[in-house]
Design a protein around this motif. Structure first.
Motif, PDB file in Angstrom:
ATOM      1  N   ALA A 129      37.119  37.878  27.390  1.00 51.49           N
ATOM      2  CA  ALA A 129      37.605  36.513  27.113  1.00 51.49           C
ATOM      3  C   ALA A 129      37.518  35.648  28.370  1.00 51.49           C
ATOM      4  CB  ALA A 129      39.045  36.568  26.600  1.00 51.49           C
ATOM      5  N   MET A 130      37.728  36.258  29.540  1.00 50.39           N
ATOM      6  CA  MET A 130      37.598  35.495  30.800  1.00 50.39           C
ATOM      7  C   MET A 130      36.153  35.016  30.972  1.00 50.39           C
ATOM      8  SD  MET A 130      39.604  37.815  33.586  1.00 50.39           S
ATOM      9  CE  MET A 130      41.372  37.787  33.844  1.00 50.39           C
ATOM     10  N   VAL A 131      35.219  35.921  30.747  1.00 46.98           N
ATOM     11  CA  VAL A 131      33.799  35.575  30.937  1.00 46.98           C
ATOM     12  C   VAL A 131      33.400  34.493  29.930  1.00 46.98           C
ATOM     13  CG1 VAL A 131      31.428  36.457  30.807  1.00 46.98           C
ATOM     14  CG2 VAL A 131      33.204  37.802  31.937  1.00 46.98           C
ATOM     15  N   ALA A 132      33.866  34.639  28.692  1.00 48.18           N
ATOM     16  CA  ALA A 132      33.536  33.644  27.656  1.00 48.18           C
ATOM     17  C   ALA A 132      34.047  32.269  28.067  1.00 48.18           C
ATOM     18  CB  ALA A 132      34.142  34.070  26.318  1.00 48.18           C
ATOM     19  N   ARG A 133      35.212  32.237  28.770  1.00 48.04           N
ATOM     20  CA  ARG A 133      35.798  30.958  29.163  1.00 48.04           C
ATOM     21  C   ARG A 133      35.329  30.473  30.536  1.00 48.04           C
ATOM     22  NH1 ARG A 133      42.121  30.272  28.951  1.00 48.04           N
ATOM     23  NH2 ARG A 133      41.707  30.954  31.062  1.00 48.04           N
ATOM     24  N   GLY A 134      34.698  31.404  31.291  1.00 46.07           N
ATOM     25  CA  GLY A 134      34.175  31.031  32.613  1.00 46.07           C
ATOM     26  C   GLY A 134      35.220  30.981  33.710  1.00 46.07           C
ATOM     27  N   TYR A 135      36.367  31.649  33.502  1.00 47.04           N
ATOM     28  CA  TYR A 135      37.377  31.715  34.573  1.00 47.04           C
ATOM     29  C   TYR A 135      38.252  32.953  34.404  1.00 47.04           C
ATOM     30  CZ  TYR A 135      41.491  30.995  37.437  1.00 47.04           C
ATOM     31  OH  TYR A 135      42.493  31.188  38.349  1.00 47.04           O
ATOM     32  N   GLY A 136      38.508  33.604  35.506  1.00 45.59           N
ATOM     33  CA  GLY A 136      39.464  34.720  35.532  1.00 45.59           C
ATOM     34  C   GLY A 136      39.628  35.175  36.967  1.00 45.59           C
ATOM     35  N   HIS A 137      40.828  35.684  37.287  1.00 49.76           N
ATOM     36  CA  HIS A 137      41.060  36.124  38.670  1.00 49.76           C
ATOM     37  C   HIS A 137      41.772  37.480  38.620  1.00 49.76           C
ATOM     38  CE1 HIS A 137      41.869  34.519  42.994  1.00 49.76           C
ATOM     39  NE2 HIS A 137      41.832  35.824  43.012  1.00 49.76           N
ATOM     40  N   PHE A 138      41.195  38.473  39.272  1.00 52.21           N
ATOM     41  CA  PHE A 138      41.828  39.789  39.394  1.00 52.21           C
ATOM     42  C   PHE A 138      42.407  39.919  40.797  1.00 52.21           C
ATOM     43  CE2 PHE A 138      38.646  40.289  36.099  1.00 52.21           C
ATOM     44  CZ  PHE A 138      39.367  40.948  35.112  1.00 52.21           C
ATOM     45  N   ILE A 139      43.723  40.121  40.834  1.00 55.14           N
ATOM     46  CA  ILE A 139      44.385  40.375  42.123  1.00 55.14           C
ATOM     47  C   ILE A 139      44.718  41.863  42.112  1.00 55.14           C
ATOM     48  CG2 ILE A 139      46.346  39.812  43.603  1.00 55.14           C
ATOM     49  CD1 ILE A 139      46.535  37.129  42.030  1.00 55.14           C
ATOM     50  N   VAL A 140      44.125  42.585  43.040  1.00 51.92           N
ATOM     51  CA  VAL A 140      44.229  44.044  43.015  1.00 51.92           C
ATOM     52  C   VAL A 140      44.992  44.503  44.253  1.00 51.92           C
ATOM     53  CG1 VAL A 140      42.913  46.195  42.913  1.00 51.92           C
ATOM     54  CG2 VAL A 140      41.991  44.118  41.844  1.00 51.92           C
ATOM     55  N   ILE A 141      46.148  45.131  44.008  1.00 53.39           N
ATOM     56  CA  ILE A 141      46.937  45.575  45.157  1.00 53.39           C
ATOM     57  C   ILE A 141      46.460  46.969  45.554  1.00 53.39           C
ATOM     58  CG2 ILE A 141      49.222  45.816  46.181  1.00 53.39           C
ATOM     59  CD1 ILE A 141      48.579  42.948  45.069  1.00 53.39           C
ATOM     60  N   SER A 142      45.598  46.980  46.553  1.00 53.52           N
ATOM     61  CA  SER A 142      45.102  48.228  47.126  1.00 53.52           C
ATOM     62  C   SER A 142      46.078  48.622  48.235  1.00 53.52           C
ATOM     63  CB  SER A 142      43.682  48.008  47.646  1.00 53.52           C
ATOM     64  OG  SER A 142      43.228  49.115  48.372  1.00 53.52           O
ATOM     65  N   SER A 143      45.572  48.912  49.409  1.00 56.36           N
ATOM     66  CA  SER A 143      46.408  49.356  50.543  1.00 56.36           C
ATOM     67  C   SER A 143      45.482  49.467  51.744  1.00 56.36           C
ATOM     68  CB  SER A 143      46.985  50.737  50.210  1.00 56.36           C
ATOM     69  OG  SER A 143      47.537  51.344  51.343  1.00 56.36           O
ATOM     70  N   ILE A 144      46.061  49.540  52.939  1.00 55.64           N
ATOM     71  CA  ILE A 144      45.187  49.889  54.065  1.00 55.64           C
ATOM     72  C   ILE A 144      44.639  51.307  53.835  1.00 55.64           C
ATOM     73  CG2 ILE A 144      46.130  48.326  55.819  1.00 55.64           C
ATOM     74  CD1 ILE A 144      47.735  50.734  56.916  1.00 55.64           C
ATOM     75  N   THR A 145      45.350  52.075  53.004  1.00 53.22           N
ATOM     76  CA  THR A 145      44.874  53.421  52.635  1.00 53.22           C
ATOM     77  C   THR A 145      43.653  53.336  51.715  1.00 53.22           C
ATOM     78  OG1 THR A 145      47.208  53.969  52.699  1.00 53.22           O
ATOM     79  CG2 THR A 145      45.778  55.680  51.919  1.00 53.22           C
ATOM     80  N   GLY A 146      43.327  52.141  51.251  1.00 58.84           N
ATOM     81  CA  GLY A 146      42.072  51.937  50.528  1.00 58.84           C
ATOM     82  C   GLY A 146      40.904  51.780  51.483  1.00 58.84           C
ATOM     83  N   LYS A 147      41.205  51.734  52.789  1.00 58.05           N
ATOM     84  CA  LYS A 147      40.169  51.556  53.816  1.00 58.05           C
ATOM     85  C   LYS A 147      40.012  52.789  54.695  1.00 58.05           C
ATOM     86  CE  LYS A 147      38.685  47.747  52.687  1.00 58.05           C
ATOM     87  NZ  LYS A 147      37.267  47.421  52.530  1.00 58.05           N
ATOM     88  N   PHE A 148      41.063  53.600  54.786  1.00 60.77           N
ATOM     89  CA  PHE A 148      40.949  54.876  55.517  1.00 60.77           C
ATOM     90  C   PHE A 148      41.986  55.854  54.970  1.00 60.77           C
ATOM     91  CE2 PHE A 148      43.993  52.355  57.953  1.00 60.77           C
ATOM     92  CZ  PHE A 148      45.007  53.255  58.253  1.00 60.77           C
ATOM     93  N   GLY A 149      41.620  57.146  54.982  1.00 58.10           N
ATOM     94  CA  GLY A 149      42.554  58.165  54.512  1.00 58.10           C
ATOM     95  C   GLY A 149      43.400  58.683  55.650  1.00 58.10           C
ATOM     96  N   PHE A 150      44.596  59.156  55.331  1.00 58.66           N
ATOM     97  CA  PHE A 150      45.378  59.866  56.344  1.00 58.66           C
ATOM     98  C   PHE A 150      46.302  60.884  55.682  1.00 58.66           C
ATOM     99  CE2 PHE A 150      49.527  57.570  56.333  1.00 58.66           C
ATOM    100  CZ  PHE A 150      49.193  56.426  55.617  1.00 58.66           C
ATOM    101  N   SER A 151      47.012  61.632  56.480  1.00 60.00           N
ATOM    102  CA  SER A 151      47.748  62.797  55.978  1.00 60.00           C
ATOM    103  C   SER A 151      48.727  62.468  54.857  1.00 60.00           C
ATOM    104  CB  SER A 151      48.537  63.429  57.122  1.00 60.00           C
ATOM    105  OG  SER A 151      47.661  63.811  58.130  1.00 60.00           O
ATOM    106  N   LEU A 152      48.847  63.393  53.931  1.00 59.92           N
ATOM    107  CA  LEU A 152      49.785  63.351  52.788  1.00 59.92           C
ATOM    108  C   LEU A 152      49.430  62.293  51.744  1.00 59.92           C
ATOM    109  CD1 LEU A 152      53.317  63.816  54.484  1.00 59.92           C
ATOM    110  CD2 LEU A 152      51.557  65.510  54.034  1.00 59.92           C
ATOM    111  N   ARG A 153      48.224  61.725  51.820  1.00 60.32           N
ATOM    112  CA  ARG A 153      47.852  60.635  50.897  1.00 60.32           C
ATOM    113  C   ARG A 153      46.513  60.880  50.203  1.00 60.32           C
ATOM    114  NH1 ARG A 153      51.963  59.369  53.268  1.00 60.32           N
ATOM    115  NH2 ARG A 153      52.709  57.286  53.802  1.00 60.32           N
ATOM    116  N   SER A 154      46.055  62.139  50.069  1.00 57.95           N
ATOM    117  CA  SER A 154      44.669  62.352  49.621  1.00 57.95           C
ATOM    118  C   SER A 154      44.340  61.648  48.296  1.00 57.95           C
ATOM    119  CB  SER A 154      44.371  63.852  49.516  1.00 57.95           C
ATOM    120  OG  SER A 154      45.359  64.484  48.724  1.00 57.95           O
ATOM    121  N   ALA A 155      45.137  61.893  47.253  1.00 58.78           N
ATOM    122  CA  ALA A 155      44.820  61.286  45.943  1.00 58.78           C
ATOM    123  C   ALA A 155      45.103  59.787  45.959  1.00 58.78           C
ATOM    124  CB  ALA A 155      45.626  61.961  44.834  1.00 58.78           C
ATOM    125  N   TYR A 156      46.148  59.408  46.655  1.00 59.87           N
ATOM    126  CA  TYR A 156      46.501  57.975  46.751  1.00 59.87           C
ATOM    127  C   TYR A 156      45.382  57.214  47.461  1.00 59.87           C
ATOM    128  CZ  TYR A 156      49.397  53.863  47.993  1.00 59.87           C
ATOM    129  OH  TYR A 156      49.897  52.588  48.140  1.00 59.87           O
TER     130      TYR A 156
END
Ligand SMILES: NC(=O)c1ccc[n+]([C@@H]2O[C@H](COP(=O)([O-])OP(=O)(O)OC[C@H]3O[C@@H](n4cnc5c(N)ncnc54)[C@H](OP(=O)(O)O)[C@@H]3O)[C@@H](O)[C@H]2O)c1
Length: 266
Positions: A129-156
Motif C-alpha cells: 500500500a505504501m508503494v501504491a501511494r508513493g510514500y512510506g517510512h520504515f524506522i528500524v531500531i537496530s543497535s551499535i550491535t548491528g555494526k559489530f558483535g561482542f560477548s554475550l550477544r551472538s544471536a542479538y
C-alpha cells in the motif's frame, strides 16, 4: 519544506516502554495517529492516554512479535482499519546475556523471530500500500550491535546485523518510489532492555545492567531519532563513547579486534 507527521499514521512496536514509548510521545506531539503495539495491553493503554494528552490520536493493538500468524492477522486488521500505514517503527525487541557455547538454538531462534523476522513480516504486509501511494517510512531500531558483535550477544548481534542487510536492500529497491528507511543504532540507553534479555535457559536476565543504567535516557534517544527521521537520514548512531568501536572497526580494524573482547558486556 519541514517534514510533519500531523495526521500521519504511525505504527510503533514495543510501544509499552523504553525507546518505543518515548518515540510515541515524540510523534504524539506532532499530531500523528498512533498505533501502539506490544504484549502488555495495560502498559500500552497508559502510553495511549499520555499520547492523547500530548495531542496525538492513539489506538492500542496488542501483539506478540514472536508469533508470525498473529502478526499477519493483526497487520491485515490494521490495514483494513487504517487503509495505509505512513510510518512503521520496528522497535520491539529483546536482548541477550549468554555465550555461544551455552546457548541452545531455540533461544537463538526466539531472538531472531522477535528482533528480525517480526519486522520483516510487518514490512511485507504494509509495503504494497505504501508503494501504491508513493510514500512510506520504515524506522528500524537496530543497535551499535548491528555494526559489530561482542560477548554475550551472538544471536542479538546477528539479528541486528540482519536488519541492516534487509533494509539496505529494501532501500536500494524502492527509495526512488518514495520509500524511506532510517536505521537507528543506539548505544547504551537507560531502559529495561537488560531486565528482559534472554539468558541461556531462555529466562529473563532480570538485572538492570550497569551499562544500561549509565546510558542516556529513552527521551533523549527518541528526540535524536525524530531529528534524524525528519532529515530522512538513512542511518543514525545515538551513543556515547561506545560509538568509537564502529569507527575503529571501519577505519582501524586491528585496534577494533584488540579491544572488542574487552568491551564490558553488562
Ligand atoms: N536500551 C538500549 O541500550 C538499546 C540499545 C540498542 C538498541 N536497543 C533496541 O531498542 C529497542 C527497544 O528496546 P528498549 O531499550 O526500549 O527496551 P524495553 O524498554 O525493554 O522495550 C522493549 C519493548 O519491546 C517489546 N517486546 C519485547 N518482546 C516482545 C514480543 N515478543 N512481542 C511484542 N513486543 C515485545 C516490549 O513490550 P512488552 O514486554 O509489553 O511486549 C517493550 O515495549 C529494541 O529493539 C532494542 O534492541 C536498545
Amino acid at each position: 519544506m519541514a517534514i510533519s507527521f500531523k495526521e500521519k499514521t504511525v505504527w510503533i512496536t514495543g510501544a509499552s516502554s523504553g525507546i518505543g514509548e518515548a518515540l510515541a510521545y515524540e510523534f504524539a506531539k506532532e499530531g500523528a495517529i498512533l498505533i501502539l503495539s506490544a504484549r502488555r495491553k495495560s502498559e500500552l493503554e497508559k502510553v495511549a492516554q499520555n499520547c492523547i494528552a500530548l495531542g496525538g490520536e492513539s489506538h492500542v493493538i496488542p501483539l506478540d512479535l514472536s508469533v508470525q500468524a498473529q502478526l499477519e492477522e493483526v497487520a491485515d486488521m490494521v490495514l483494513v482499519k487504517f487503509g495505509c500505514i505512513d510510518v512503521l517503527v520496528n522497535n520491539g525487541g529483546i536482548s541477550q546475556r549468554s555465550m555461544v557455547i551455552e546457548t541452545p538454538v531455540a533461544v537463538d531462534r526466539r531472538i531472531m523471530e522477535v528482533d528480525f523476522f517480526s519486522g520483516v513480516i510487518l514490512t511485507k504486509k504494509v509495503l504494497p500500500a505504501m508503494v501504491a501511494r508513493g510514500y512510506g517510512h520504515f524506522i528500524v531500531i537496530s543497535s551499535i550491535t548491528g555494526k559489530f558483535g561482542f560477548s554475550l550477544r551472538s544471536a542479538y548481534a546477528a539479528a541486528k546485523h540482519a536488519l541492516h542487510g534487509f533494509y539496505e536492500s529494501l532501500w536500494a529497491e524502492l527509495h526512488e518510489k518514495g520509500i524511506h528507511v532510517t536505521m537507528v543504532c543506539p548505544g547504551r540507553i537507560h531502559t529495561n532492555i537488560s531486565l528482559s534479555a534472554l539468558t541461556r535457559s531462555g529466562e529473563a536476565h532480570g538485572i538492570m545492567d550497569h551499562a544500561q543504567s549509565g546510558g542516556i535516557s529513552a527521551e533523549q534517544c527518541a528526540q535524536k531519532i525524530m531529528k534524524a527521521v525528519k532529515k530522512q537520514k538513512i542511518e543514525v548512531y545515538i551513543a556515547g563513547k561506545e560509538l568509537l568501536m564502529i569507527y575503529f572497526k571501519r577505519y582501524i580494524p586491528w585496534l577494533f579486534f584488540k579491544l572488542v573482547s574487552r568491551v564490558k558486556p553488562m
